[in-house]
Each structure stands twice: as structure tokens, then as C-alpha cells.
Design a protein around this motif. Structure first.
Motif, short mmCIF file in Angstrom:
data_model
loop_
_atom_site.label_atom_id
_atom_site.label_comp_id
_atom_site.label_asym_id
_atom_site.label_seq_id
_atom_site.Cartn_x
_atom_site.Cartn_y
_atom_site.Cartn_z
N LEU A 87 0.82 -1.20 0.00
CA LEU A 87 0.00 0.00 0.00
C LEU A 87 0.86 1.26 0.00
N LEU A 88 1.95 1.22 0.74
CA LEU A 88 2.83 2.39 0.82
C LEU A 88 3.53 2.64 -0.51
N VAL A 89 3.95 1.58 -1.19
CA VAL A 89 4.57 1.74 -2.51
C VAL A 89 3.57 2.39 -3.46
N GLN A 90 2.34 1.91 -3.44
CA GLN A 90 1.32 2.48 -4.32
C GLN A 90 1.01 3.94 -3.98
N LEU A 91 1.01 4.25 -2.69
CA LEU A 91 0.78 5.64 -2.26
C LEU A 91 1.89 6.55 -2.75
N SER A 92 3.12 6.08 -2.66
CA SER A 92 4.25 6.90 -3.12
C SER A 92 4.17 7.14 -4.62
N ILE A 93 3.66 6.16 -5.38
CA ILE A 93 3.49 6.33 -6.82
C ILE A 93 2.46 7.42 -7.11
N VAL A 94 1.36 7.42 -6.37
CA VAL A 94 0.33 8.43 -6.56
C VAL A 94 0.88 9.83 -6.29
N VAL A 95 1.65 9.97 -5.22
CA VAL A 95 2.26 11.27 -4.90
C VAL A 95 3.19 11.72 -6.03
N TYR A 96 3.98 10.78 -6.54
CA TYR A 96 4.89 11.09 -7.64
C TYR A 96 4.12 11.58 -8.87
N VAL A 97 3.02 10.89 -9.21
CA VAL A 97 2.23 11.27 -10.39
C VAL A 97 1.66 12.67 -10.24
N LEU A 98 1.09 12.97 -9.08
CA LEU A 98 0.53 14.30 -8.84
C LEU A 98 1.62 15.38 -8.94
N GLY A 99 2.80 15.09 -8.36
CA GLY A 99 3.90 16.04 -8.44
C GLY A 99 4.36 16.27 -9.87
N SER A 100 4.35 15.21 -10.68
CA SER A 100 4.77 15.33 -12.08
C SER A 100 3.82 16.22 -12.86
N ILE A 101 2.52 16.07 -12.60
CA ILE A 101 1.53 16.88 -13.30
C ILE A 101 1.73 18.37 -12.97
N VAL A 102 1.90 18.67 -11.68
CA VAL A 102 2.07 20.06 -11.26
C VAL A 102 3.36 20.64 -11.82
N ALA A 103 4.45 19.86 -11.80
CA ALA A 103 5.74 20.34 -12.31
C ALA A 103 5.65 20.67 -13.80
N GLY A 104 4.91 19.87 -14.55
CA GLY A 104 4.80 20.11 -15.98
C GLY A 104 3.96 21.33 -16.32
N LEU A 105 3.20 21.82 -15.37
CA LEU A 105 2.32 22.97 -15.62
C LEU A 105 2.87 24.27 -15.05
N THR A 106 4.05 24.26 -14.43
CA THR A 106 4.59 25.46 -13.79
C THR A 106 4.93 26.55 -14.80
N GLN A 107 4.89 27.80 -14.32
CA GLN A 107 5.12 28.96 -15.19
C GLN A 107 6.37 29.75 -14.81
N ASN A 108 6.99 29.46 -13.67
CA ASN A 108 8.22 30.15 -13.28
C ASN A 108 9.05 29.22 -12.40
N THR A 109 10.28 29.65 -12.10
CA THR A 109 11.19 28.78 -11.35
C THR A 109 10.72 28.54 -9.92
N GLU A 110 10.08 29.53 -9.32
CA GLU A 110 9.60 29.35 -7.95
C GLU A 110 8.55 28.24 -7.88
N GLN A 111 7.62 28.23 -8.83
CA GLN A 111 6.61 27.18 -8.89
C GLN A 111 7.25 25.83 -9.18
N LEU A 112 8.26 25.82 -10.05
CA LEU A 112 8.93 24.57 -10.38
C LEU A 112 9.63 23.98 -9.17
N ILE A 113 10.30 24.83 -8.39
CA ILE A 113 10.98 24.36 -7.18
C ILE A 113 9.98 23.75 -6.21
N ALA A 114 8.84 24.41 -6.03
CA ALA A 114 7.81 23.89 -5.12
C ALA A 114 7.24 22.57 -5.62
N ALA A 115 6.97 22.48 -6.93
CA ALA A 115 6.42 21.26 -7.50
C ALA A 115 7.40 20.11 -7.38
#
Length: 526
Positions: A87-115
Motif C-alpha cells: 500500500l505504501l509503494v502504491q501511495l508513493s506512486i500516486v504522490v509522484y504522479v501528482l507532483g509530475s503533473i504540477v511540475a509540468g504545468l509550472t510557469q516560473n522557477t519558484e513554482q517549479l521548485i515547489a512542485a
């Protein structure tokens, strides 16, 4: 002599077929996490240039990911000792996927660092939990062979990642945002595979608390120190009130974390395990290897693109010798360790080769022949491949199954910490030397400015005049060798730690309780 086969005498032992089926999903998700870092490492000069970022921000895009991965690793490991590893492995995958989506949508370096910081939570979980799950399935003596598969996948990810990142950036209709999006479908596939193949027993323990306070104090202490490293000597002097305030606060927080951990019922970094001789020395070695693994990938890609003028795809191709060395050495060493049951000779050899590789890279400048760089990179990769996974294996061999998560994640924590500190320190040194070199060159040209003179980032070479482009290339090309000289000196610590490790035979049982071995030797606290 053939490798031993899994014994079925232990309750719940898995057959080779069952292990390989479960391993397929674990290796797939590990590939996703590893390639995510290497894809971005090649594309990062283009990304930061497009977002008009600075060298400090360039470093922090990497540091933020490593920092959150580092801080969360012990928590993931402790949770794995208490709850369902699957369950923990699967949870970590979900967190990674969400982070990837946000990182790909960033508009500046500050947002990218946070994502990327959020994405690091998932990446840290994946990298720690994959090793923990493998340790729960396979005895240490046999784990060397399977660690060979692990090393092979990591090598493939590190080879394919830079190439893929370069191709994505150089393909106009895709763009650099797909460096973050491309791993999402693979991660979802891994999620499905693990649901069908990974079946591990869950250890139920009552009235257990996670030491979130200790983890928070550790993360806060390290973060304050890293922020100080990033800005000292540029925004304020070494001897200033800012230095005393930040360093003092960081040390106080780390001291408080140690105090809390020593008294917590369920510490995220168990001090009794850390006090074991093998674990303590593996931690020292992992700090050096962490700096090699992360620092090499981050700054070599930048060197080839900014310092030598190669395209992202060409930069990815030029890093192949290091990745091939990692894959080849980890696979061969893993099989030899399984055959002999001895681990120390390979760790010692790996750390020595690592020092030699860094020594070769320490003389880099903007004119160094590529064949020479390739040989040095191969040695760095081989050194990492022979030592990185095997330092974790050495610790896993000394702890009971109930502490596998804590033991494995503790070493992974300090390895990531070494990488985090390494990238931050080396990035700060590089930024300072580049700034000084550019100032000297511009002064010689009659331009009394340390910047580009146009408000454009020095990493956005395409927007700079040809004369300034040459200044930037020479500055980055000549400064990179200096940071690898620092890496070489730190890697010597890894050699000392490996030599001091106690030679032991890998046990042939999953749990320590059923193995005929002596109690781990502790480091005296007197």
C-alpha cells in the motif's frame, strides 16, 4: 559455483517465479523514479533558461527534490515496518504522479521548485520502499543476484533518461514540459502490475506512533544549513550575523532532533541501529556515494551544454560512459557477491574507483578531450555501481526483518542527505566561481559588469550576444573541474569507511533470528 536457490524452509518463502513476478512491478516503478531525475538533469539548462532562472535556482530545483526525498525517507521506512509495504509503494506512486503533473504545468522557477519538492516526497518513497520490499522477500545471500537486476534497471534509467530528456527538449512540438509528463503512464502501469503481483505479509503492531517531530526537526535543520550554503559569500559574508544566525539555528535544530530521536519510542532514525559498526560506516560511505550519484548527473549535463555548447540530446549521449559503468559494475558485482557471500572487497574497490574517477574529472576545462572525459565518467559510474546498493545490502544483513525498513531507509536517508548537501554545496561553489570568472573576462573586454548586461539569464544562451556566450561557456567549462576536485576529496571518506567495515558473510535467511550469526558489533559511546 552457481548461486544458491531460495529455501522453502522458511514460512511464507517465495519461489523464484513469485519473486520475479513481484520484482517486475518494483523494478518498473523504480525505473520511473530514477528516469524522472535523469530526464530532468539533461533538460534543466533549457528549462531554467526558458524560465529565465539563475544558477542558484538551477541548483535548488534539484536540491528541493532531494531535500524532501531525504526528509521523508525515514518516515516511509518506519511506516513500512508497521503497515502494508504494498500500500505504501502504491501511495508513493500516486504522490509522484501528482507532483509530475504540477511540475509540468509550472510557469516560473519558484513554482517549479515547489512542485519538484512535492514530487520528491513520492520519489523518496519509491526508492526506499522498493529496496525494503525486496529485503522482505529475499535473503541477503541471494539478494546480491537480484540487486544485479536492480542495478541494471537503475543503469538503464540513468542511460535512457538523459537521452530521452535531450530528445524531448530538442523536439519542438513536445517541449520540456513533457520531461515531467512522460513518466505518468509508466507509473500508472507500475501501479497496476504491483496490485497483481506484490503480496507481502503485513506486520500488525498496536499503539505505535510515528516520530513526526523528529523528522520535522531533521528536515528543518538540514534546510536551514542548505539555504545558508546557497547564499553565503554572495548575499552576505562568511563572517556575518546572517551566518551565525542560520548556522546556529541549523545546529540547534539538528541537536534537538538527536535529543528527540534518542527518547522516541519509534524514532525515524533508530540510534541503536545507527550505532552498529556496519551501519555507521555504511552511512559515511553513502554520504560520499550520494554526492557522486547526484552531483555527477546534475553538473556534467550542465557542463556539456553550457560549457561546451552541445545540444541536450548530444549531452545525453555524452553521459553514456558514466551510466554504462554504473549498470555494468552493479550487475557484475551483484552476481559475484551472491556467489561468494563477501561484500566488503567490492565496496572497497568501488569507492577507490570512485575517487579515481573524480580525480580524472577534477582537471576539466572548456577544451578537455571528450575521450578523456568519457574514461573518467566510466570510472565514476563503476564506483557508484559497485558501492551504492551494496552499502544498503551490508546494513540489511545485520538487522532483523522487523527493522529492515528502518535500517534500509536510514542508509538511504544519509545517502540522499549526502546528495542534497553535495548538490547544494557544489552548486554554490560553481555559481561563485562562474560569477568571478565572468566578471574577470568582462572586465578584460572593457565591460565592468558581472552579469550579462541585458537582464537575461546567463543560462539562456540563445538570447545572449555571441561575445557574451563565449564568456559564459568559458566560465562554466573552467569552473566545473573545481567542484569535482572537492568531490574527490570527500569521496576519500568513503574509501576510509569501506576499509574500516568488518568483513562478514551474507546470511542465507530472510530474518536475522533464524540465521546463525553473531550479534552486530556496536560502536562504543563511552
Amino acid at each position: 559455483m552457481s548461486a544458491p536457490t531460495p529455501t522453502r524452509s522458511e514460512p511464507g518463502a517465495m519461489s523464484h517465479r513469485e519473486i520475479m513476478e513481484a520484482l517486475s512491478g518494483l523494478l518498473l516503478v523504480l525505473f520511473v523514479a530514477m528516469s524522472s531525475s535523469t530526464i530532468v538533469s539533461t533538460a534543466l539548462p533549457t528549462i531554467i533558461g526558458d524560465l529565465n532562472g539563475t544558477q542558484t535556482q538551477y541548483t535548488w530545483v534539484v536540491t528541493a527534490t532531494l531535500l524532501t526525498a531525504t526528509a521523508s525517507t525515514p518516515i516511509w521506512g518506519k511506516l513500512a515496518d508497521l503497515y502494508s509495504k504494498k500500500l505504501l509503494v502504491q501511495l508513493s506512486i500516486v504522490v509522484y504522479v501528482l507532483g509530475s503533473i504540477v511540475a509540468g504545468l509550472t510557469q516560473n522557477t519558484e513554482q517549479l521548485i515547489a512542485a519538484r519538492a512535492f514530487q520528491g516526497l513520492g520519489m523518496g518513497g519509491v526508492q526506499a520502499l522498493v529496496q525494503i520490499a525486496i529485503a522482505a522477500m529475499i535473503p541477503p545471500r541471494e539478494r546480491g543476484r537480484y540487486n544485479g537486476y536492480l542495478g541494471g534497471v537503475m543503469g538503464l534509467a540513468t542511460v535512457a533518461g538523459p537521452l530521452l530528456g535531450g530528445v524531448i527538449v530538442d523536439t519542438g512540438w513536445l517541449g520540456w514540459r513533457w520531461c515531467f509528463f512522460i513518466g505518468i503512464p509508466i507509473a500508472v502501469l507500475a501501479l497496476i502490475v504491483l496490485q497483481k503481483t506484490l503480496h507481502l505479509p503485513v506486520l500488525r503492531r498496536e499503539n505505535v506512533k510515528i516520530d513526526y517531530l523528529g523528522a520535522t526537526l531533521i528536515a528543518a535543520g538540514v534546510s536551514v544549513i542548505l539555504v545558508w550554503v546557497s547564499f553565503v559569500d554572495s548575499s552576505f559574508a562568511w563572517l556575518s550575523w546572517q551566518t551565525f544566525a542560520m548556522v546556529g539555528a541549523g545546529l540547534v535544530l539538528i541537536a534537538l532532533a538527536t535529543f528527540v530521536e534518542s527518547r522516541a519510542a519509534e524514532p525515524v532514525v533508530p540510534l541503536p541501529i545507527v550505532r552498529q559498526r556496519t551501519t555507521a560506516l555504511a552511512i559515511l560511505g553513502s554520504l560520499a556515494v550520494g554526492m557522486a550519484m547526484f552531483g555527477g548527473a546534475v553538473f556534467l549535463g550542465q557542463y556539456f551544454q553550457i560549457g561546451r555548447g552541445y545540444s541536450p540530446t548530444e549531452a545525453g549521449l555524452l553521459t553514456i560512459p558514466m551510466m554504462f559503468g554504473l549498470a555494468f559494475a552493479s550487475t557484475v558485482a551483484g552476481r559475484l557477491i551472491t556467489r561468494s557471500g563477501n561484500i566488503k572487497p567490492y565496496v572497497v574497490a568501488g569507492t577507490i574507483i570512485l575517487v579515481a574517477g573524480f580525480g580524472g574529472l577534477s582537471v576539466l576545462d572548456h577544451d578537455t578531450p571528450l575521450w578523456y572525459i568519457g574514461i573518467a565518467m566510466f570510472l565514476v559510474g563503476a564506483g557508484v555501481g559497485m558501492s551504492m546498493q551494496n552499502l544498503v545490502l551490508a546494513v540489511q544483513n545485520t538487522v532483523a526483518l522487523k527493522d529492515i525498513g528502518a535500517g534500509s531507509s536510514t542508509v538511504a536517508f544519509f545517502r540522499s542527505l549526502g546528495g542534497t548537501i553535495g548538490v547544494s554545496v557544489l552548486g554554490a561553489v560553481l555559481a561563485r566561481r562562474v560569477a568571478d570568472s565572468m566578471a574577470d573576462q568582462l572586465a578584460a573586454m572593457g565591460v565592468h559588469s558581472s552579469g550579462t548586461g541585458s537582464g537575461v539569464s546567463a543560462l539562456n544562451l540563445g538570447s545572449l550576444p555571441p561575445a557574451i556566450q563565449h564568456v559564459v561557456r568559458v566560465a562554466y567549462g573552467d569552473a566545473t573541474g573545481h567542484i569535482f576536485l572537492i568531490s574527490m576529496l570527500i569521496a576519500v571518506v568513503g574509501v576510509i569507511a569501506a576499509v574500516a567495515m568488518k568483513p562478514t558473510k551474507l546470511r542465507s535467511t530472510v530474518d536475522l533470528a533464524t540465521a546463525k550469526s553473531e550479534k552486530p558489533e556496536l560502536i562504543s559511546t563511552k
